[in-house]
Motif scaffolding. Structure first.
Motif, PDB file in Angstrom:
ATOM      1  N   SER A   1       0.840  -1.210   0.000  1.00  0.00           N
ATOM      2  CA  SER A   1       0.000   0.000   0.000  1.00  0.00           C
ATOM      3  C   SER A   1       0.872   1.257   0.000  1.00  0.00           C
ATOM      4  N   THR A   2       0.204   2.399   0.065  1.00  0.00           N
ATOM      5  CA  THR A   2       0.924   3.684   0.078  1.00  0.00           C
ATOM      6  C   THR A   2       1.391   4.070   1.480  1.00  0.00           C
ATOM      7  N   ALA A   3       0.956   3.304   2.493  1.00  0.00           N
ATOM      8  CA  ALA A   3       1.056   3.769   3.886  1.00  0.00           C
ATOM      9  C   ALA A   3       2.478   4.101   4.349  1.00  0.00           C
ATOM     10  N   PHE A   4       3.492   3.378   3.882  1.00  0.00           N
ATOM     11  CA  PHE A   4       4.837   3.539   4.476  1.00  0.00           C
ATOM     12  C   PHE A   4       5.908   3.911   3.445  1.00  0.00           C
ATOM     13  N   ARG A   5       5.498   4.389   2.300  1.00  0.00           N
ATOM     14  CA  ARG A   5       6.469   4.551   1.207  1.00  0.00           C
ATOM     15  C   ARG A   5       7.436   5.703   1.387  1.00  0.00           C
ATOM     16  N   VAL A   6       7.084   6.658   2.209  1.00  0.00           N
ATOM     17  CA  VAL A   6       8.059   7.730   2.474  1.00  0.00           C
ATOM     18  C   VAL A   6       8.455   7.717   3.950  1.00  0.00           C
TER      19      VAL A   6
ATOM     20  N   PRO B   1       6.963  -0.233  -4.006  1.00  0.00           N
ATOM     21  CA  PRO B   1       6.611   1.033  -4.672  1.00  0.00           C
ATOM     22  C   PRO B   1       5.252   0.984  -5.362  1.00  0.00           C
ATOM     23  N   GLY B   2       4.670   2.137  -5.584  1.00  0.00           N
ATOM     24  CA  GLY B   2       3.460   2.229  -6.396  1.00  0.00           C
ATOM     25  C   GLY B   2       3.807   1.994  -7.860  1.00  0.00           C
ATOM     26  N   CYS B   3       2.788   1.668  -8.638  1.00  0.00           N
ATOM     27  CA  CYS B   3       3.036   1.357 -10.048  1.00  0.00           C
ATOM     28  C   CYS B   3       3.519   2.597 -10.804  1.00  0.00           C
ATOM     29  N   TYR B   4       2.796   3.703 -10.676  1.00  0.00           N
ATOM     30  CA  TYR B   4       3.213   4.926 -11.369  1.00  0.00           C
ATOM     31  C   TYR B   4       4.601   5.401 -10.884  1.00  0.00           C
ATOM     32  N   PRO B   5       4.821   5.428  -9.557  1.00  0.00           N
ATOM     33  CA  PRO B   5       6.143   5.874  -9.098  1.00  0.00           C
ATOM     34  C   PRO B   5       7.285   5.000  -9.602  1.00  0.00           C
TER      35      PRO B   5
ATOM     36  N   SER C   1      -2.701   3.849 -17.026  1.00  0.00           N
ATOM     37  CA  SER C   1      -2.610   2.545 -16.369  1.00  0.00           C
ATOM     38  C   SER C   1      -3.713   1.634 -16.875  1.00  0.00           C
ATOM     39  N   GLY C   2      -3.463   0.331 -16.838  1.00  0.00           N
ATOM     40  CA  GLY C   2      -4.540  -0.638 -17.000  1.00  0.00           C
ATOM     41  C   GLY C   2      -5.485  -0.518 -15.812  1.00  0.00           C
ATOM     42  N   TYR C   3      -6.743  -0.904 -16.024  1.00  0.00           N
ATOM     43  CA  TYR C   3      -7.741  -0.654 -14.971  1.00  0.00           C
ATOM     44  C   TYR C   3      -7.600  -1.560 -13.750  1.00  0.00           C
ATOM     45  N   THR C   4      -6.802  -2.636 -13.820  1.00  0.00           N
ATOM     46  CA  THR C   4      -6.575  -3.438 -12.608  1.00  0.00           C
ATOM     47  C   THR C   4      -5.835  -2.627 -11.546  1.00  0.00           C
ATOM     48  N   GLY C   5      -5.226  -1.509 -11.954  1.00  0.00           N
ATOM     49  CA  GLY C   5      -4.535  -0.625 -11.009  1.00  0.00           C
ATOM     50  C   GLY C   5      -5.468  -0.090  -9.940  1.00  0.00           C
ATOM     51  N   GLY C   6      -6.749  -0.058 -10.216  1.00  0.00           N
ATOM     52  CA  GLY C   6      -7.721   0.429  -9.230  1.00  0.00           C
ATOM     53  C   GLY C   6      -8.330  -0.698  -8.398  1.00  0.00           C
TER      54      GLY C   6
ATOM     55  N   GLN D   1     -12.591  -2.850  -7.115  1.00  0.00           N
ATOM     56  CA  GLN D   1     -13.679  -1.907  -7.357  1.00  0.00           C
ATOM     57  C   GLN D   1     -13.647  -1.353  -8.790  1.00  0.00           C
ATOM     58  N   LEU D   2     -12.491  -0.889  -9.227  1.00  0.00           N
ATOM     59  CA  LEU D   2     -12.409  -0.322 -10.584  1.00  0.00           C
ATOM     60  C   LEU D   2     -12.581  -1.425 -11.637  1.00  0.00           C
ATOM     61  N   ILE D   3     -12.081  -2.628 -11.321  1.00  0.00           N
ATOM     62  CA  ILE D   3     -12.251  -3.743 -12.267  1.00  0.00           C
ATOM     63  C   ILE D   3     -13.749  -3.971 -12.495  1.00  0.00           C
TER      64      ILE D   3
ATOM     65  N   LEU E   1      -9.148  10.524 -17.738  1.00  0.00           N
ATOM     66  CA  LEU E   1      -8.228  11.178 -16.806  1.00  0.00           C
ATOM     67  C   LEU E   1      -8.861  11.186 -15.433  1.00  0.00           C
ATOM     68  N   TYR E   2      -8.033  11.105 -14.408  1.00  0.00           N
ATOM     69  CA  TYR E   2      -8.527  11.286 -13.032  1.00  0.00           C
ATOM     70  C   TYR E   2      -7.388  11.955 -12.246  1.00  0.00           C
ATOM     71  N   GLY E   3      -7.562  12.046 -10.927  1.00  0.00           N
ATOM     72  CA  GLY E   3      -6.539  12.763 -10.159  1.00  0.00           C
ATOM     73  C   GLY E   3      -6.503  14.226 -10.552  1.00  0.00           C
TER      74      GLY E   3
ATOM     75  N   THR F   1      -3.527  16.067  -6.658  1.00  0.00           N
ATOM     76  CA  THR F   1      -3.054  15.714  -5.307  1.00  0.00           C
ATOM     77  C   THR F   1      -3.016  14.191  -5.147  1.00  0.00           C
ATOM     78  N   HIS F   2      -2.687  13.482  -6.193  1.00  0.00           N
ATOM     79  CA  HIS F   2      -2.675  12.013  -6.132  1.00  0.00           C
ATOM     80  C   HIS F   2      -1.733  11.537  -5.021  1.00  0.00           C
ATOM     81  N   LYS F   3      -2.116  10.419  -4.407  1.00  0.00           N
ATOM     82  CA  LYS F   3      -1.349   9.927  -3.252  1.00  0.00           C
ATOM     83  C   LYS F   3       0.073   9.477  -3.618  1.00  0.00           C
TER      84      LYS F   3
ATOM     85  N   SER G   1      -4.101   8.509 -15.751  1.00  0.00           N
ATOM     86  CA  SER G   1      -5.301   8.155 -16.503  1.00  0.00           C
ATOM     87  C   SER G   1      -5.416   6.634 -16.563  1.00  0.00           C
ATOM     88  N   VAL G   2      -6.592   6.184 -16.979  1.00  0.00           N
ATOM     89  CA  VAL G   2      -6.847   4.740 -17.068  1.00  0.00           C
ATOM     90  C   VAL G   2      -7.352   4.424 -18.469  1.00  0.00           C
ATOM     91  N   GLY G   3      -6.885   3.320 -19.028  1.00  0.00           N
ATOM     92  CA  GLY G   3      -7.356   2.862 -20.338  1.00  0.00           C
ATOM     93  C   GLY G   3      -8.143   1.573 -20.189  1.00  0.00           C
TER      94      GLY G   3
HETATM   95  C1  LIG Z   1      -5.578   2.989 -11.945  1.00  0.00           C
HETATM   96  C2  LIG Z   1      -5.627   3.324 -10.470  1.00  0.00           C
HETATM   97  O1  LIG Z   1      -6.659   3.614  -9.897  1.00  0.00           O
HETATM   98  N1  LIG Z   1      -4.471   3.266  -9.839  1.00  0.00           N
HETATM   99  C3  LIG Z   1      -4.337   3.523  -8.439  1.00  0.00           C
HETATM  100  C4  LIG Z   1      -2.924   3.333  -8.024  1.00  0.00           C
HETATM  101  C5  LIG Z   1      -2.506   1.916  -8.028  1.00  0.00           C
HETATM  102  C6  LIG Z   1      -1.327   1.701  -7.173  1.00  0.00           C
HETATM  103  O2  LIG Z   1      -0.189   1.864  -7.553  1.00  0.00           O
HETATM  104  O3  LIG Z   1      -1.566   1.461  -5.903  1.00  0.00           O
HETATM  105  P1  LIG Z   1      -0.928   2.259  -4.706  1.00  0.00           P
HETATM  106  O4  LIG Z   1      -1.699   3.512  -4.631  1.00  0.00           O
HETATM  107  O5  LIG Z   1      -1.016   1.461  -3.502  1.00  0.00           O
HETATM  108  O6  LIG Z   1       0.462   2.517  -5.085  1.00  0.00           O
HETATM  109  C7  LIG Z   1      -4.712   4.946  -8.076  1.00  0.00           C
HETATM  110  O7  LIG Z   1      -4.514   5.844  -8.871  1.00  0.00           O
HETATM  111  O8  LIG Z   1      -5.113   5.144  -6.922  1.00  0.00           O
END
Ligand SMILES: CC(=O)N[C@@H](CCC(=O)OP(=O)(O)O)C(=O)O
Ligand SMILES: NC(=O)C1=CN([C@@H]2O[C@H](COP(=O)(O)OP(=O)(O)OC[C@H]3O[C@@H](n4cnc5c(N)ncnc54)[C@H](OP(=O)(O)O)[C@@H]3O)[C@@H](O)[C@H]2O)C=CC1
Length: 310
Positions: free
Chosen positions: A82-87, A115-119, A147-152, A155-157, A175-177, A181-183, A203-205
């Motif tokens: 998760s994002t909880a401890f990445r920094v 790490p997160g996928c985008y980072p 990103s592919g939609y499994t990234g969400g 729920q997003l799937i 597009l989103y975010g 202020t994306h996490k 964004s998501v495709g």
């Molecule tokens: C497409 C999509 O919704 N992606 C997720 C990020 C996926 C991911 O990397 O998860 P972490 O936030 O735990 O790093 C989002 O933008 O919130």
């Protein structure tokens, strides 16, 4: 005795893909909770404390709760997706190729934040240029990604795959975010060694797994003398000696008419490209990965293997 691994959240998107990657492995013992009990806190606490390595594939709050559950048990090591401890400076950042000694840090760590996928894409492109002094202080970095939609997650799937879902999404690309202020921004800033937060536009495709991350740069605003070739050379030097992150040769990139977001689907590697025209003043740095591969589950298994090798 084989080390015990417990995937908390094993029935979710990231957890399931980790399980798939571990199928057939005899060097580890997988502890498991039946799907119907996945939110049973007492069972989870018991499993977490029986594991040598717990891999958390949960939302941030549940991850924090799981870490609390093992806080008094030094025998359990944790990989959190998760994002909880990445920094959090007390956690090793689980991007093994990010620096020469990062794999060793992960190997020795009790707590590893995946790490997160985008980072993974953004830091993979930016950090070597900061480390080499090519990207100067104050540069206004932008990161544009799909990103592919499994990234969400589940729920997003469901929203993308089920037209009868109450919040079904029919857009082939969105597009989103939008408030910027994306996490993932703090993580990109800290591990990208940036002194200024990037503008991040995700964004998501309408494809399940894959990701393109773009960082366009003006060469005349970089450190003097920076060229397409010197940027490429810095990336090649940074990623020498391993085969998970590869830098595509300039001649090969030049011949490409397009980049396919799903090219690395199912793979745990990442490709980096430098696009542009030799002698011109702009380049576009591109990272290609599977959001669930090097972007999540593949990286988690890689980190687990490093930790098991300690
Ligand atoms: C497409 C999509 O919704 N992606 C997720 C990020 C996926 C991911 O990397 O998860 P972490 O936030 O735990 O790093 C989002 O933008 O919130
Ligand atoms: N998908 C991706 O590409 C990436 C995901 N991540 C991160 O990985 C983590 C997991 O994401 P993902 O697999 O996509 O999400 P999913 O929603 O697909 O899966 C999450 C799982 O956790 C379970 N869960 C939720 N809350 C609790 C709780 N309180 N106690 C126990 N179990 C719980 C869910 O159960 P239930 O079905 O009941 O909700 C589900 O099984 C997240 O932090 C995410 O940000 C990181 C990088 C990329």
């Amino acid at each position: 005795m084989a080390p015990k691994i417990f995937i908390d959240g094993e029935h979710g998107t990231t957890g399931l893909q980790i399980r798939t990657r571990m199928a057939g492995r005899r060097d580890v013992e997988l502890l498991s909770i039946p799907e119907a009990e996945r939110r049973n806190a007492a069972m989870r606490e018991d499993m977490l404390n029986s594991a040598d390595i717990a891999i958390l594939c949960l939302p941030d709050d549940a991850s924090k709760e799981a870490v609390q559950m093992v806080s008094g048990n030094n025998n359990v090591r944790v990989i959190d997706t998760s994002t909880a401890f990445r920094v959090n400076p007390g956690w090793a950042y689980g991007f093994a190729e990010m620096d020469g000694d990062q794999a060793e840090r992960i190997r020795a760590a009790r707590f590893v934040s995946n790490p997160g996928c985008y980072p993974t894409g953004a830091i993979g492109l930016i950090r070597p240029l900061r480390a080499a002094g090519i990207l100067p202080d104050g540069y206004p970095v932008t990161v544009n990604a799909v990103s592919g939609y499994t990234g969400g997650g589940k729920q997003l799937i469901a929203q993308m795959e089920n037209p009868d879902h109450p919040d079904a999404i029919s857009a082939p690309h969105f597009l989103y975010g939008l408030p910027l202020t994306h996490k993932h921004v703090p993580e990109m800033t800290v591990h990208g060694l940036l002194d200024r937060a990037p503008i991040f536009s995700p964004s998501v495709g309408k494809f399940a797994q894959g990701m393109i991350v773009q960082v366009p740069l003006h060469l005349d605003d970089l450190t003097e003398g920076a060229t397409m070739e010197s940027i490429h050379a810095a990336l090649v030097a940074h990623y020498a000696g391993q085969d998970i992150v590869t830098v595509v040769p300039l001649a090969e990139s030049k011949a490409l008419p397009r980049v396919n977001a799903v090219e690395l689907e199912g793979k745990d590697t990442m490709k980096l490209f430098v696009f542009g025209t030799p002698g011109a003043l702009q380049v576009n740095l591109v990272a290609l990965l599977d959001n669930l591969g090097k972007g999540a589950s593949g990286a988690a298994v890689q980190n687990m293997d490093l930790m098991l090798a300690s």
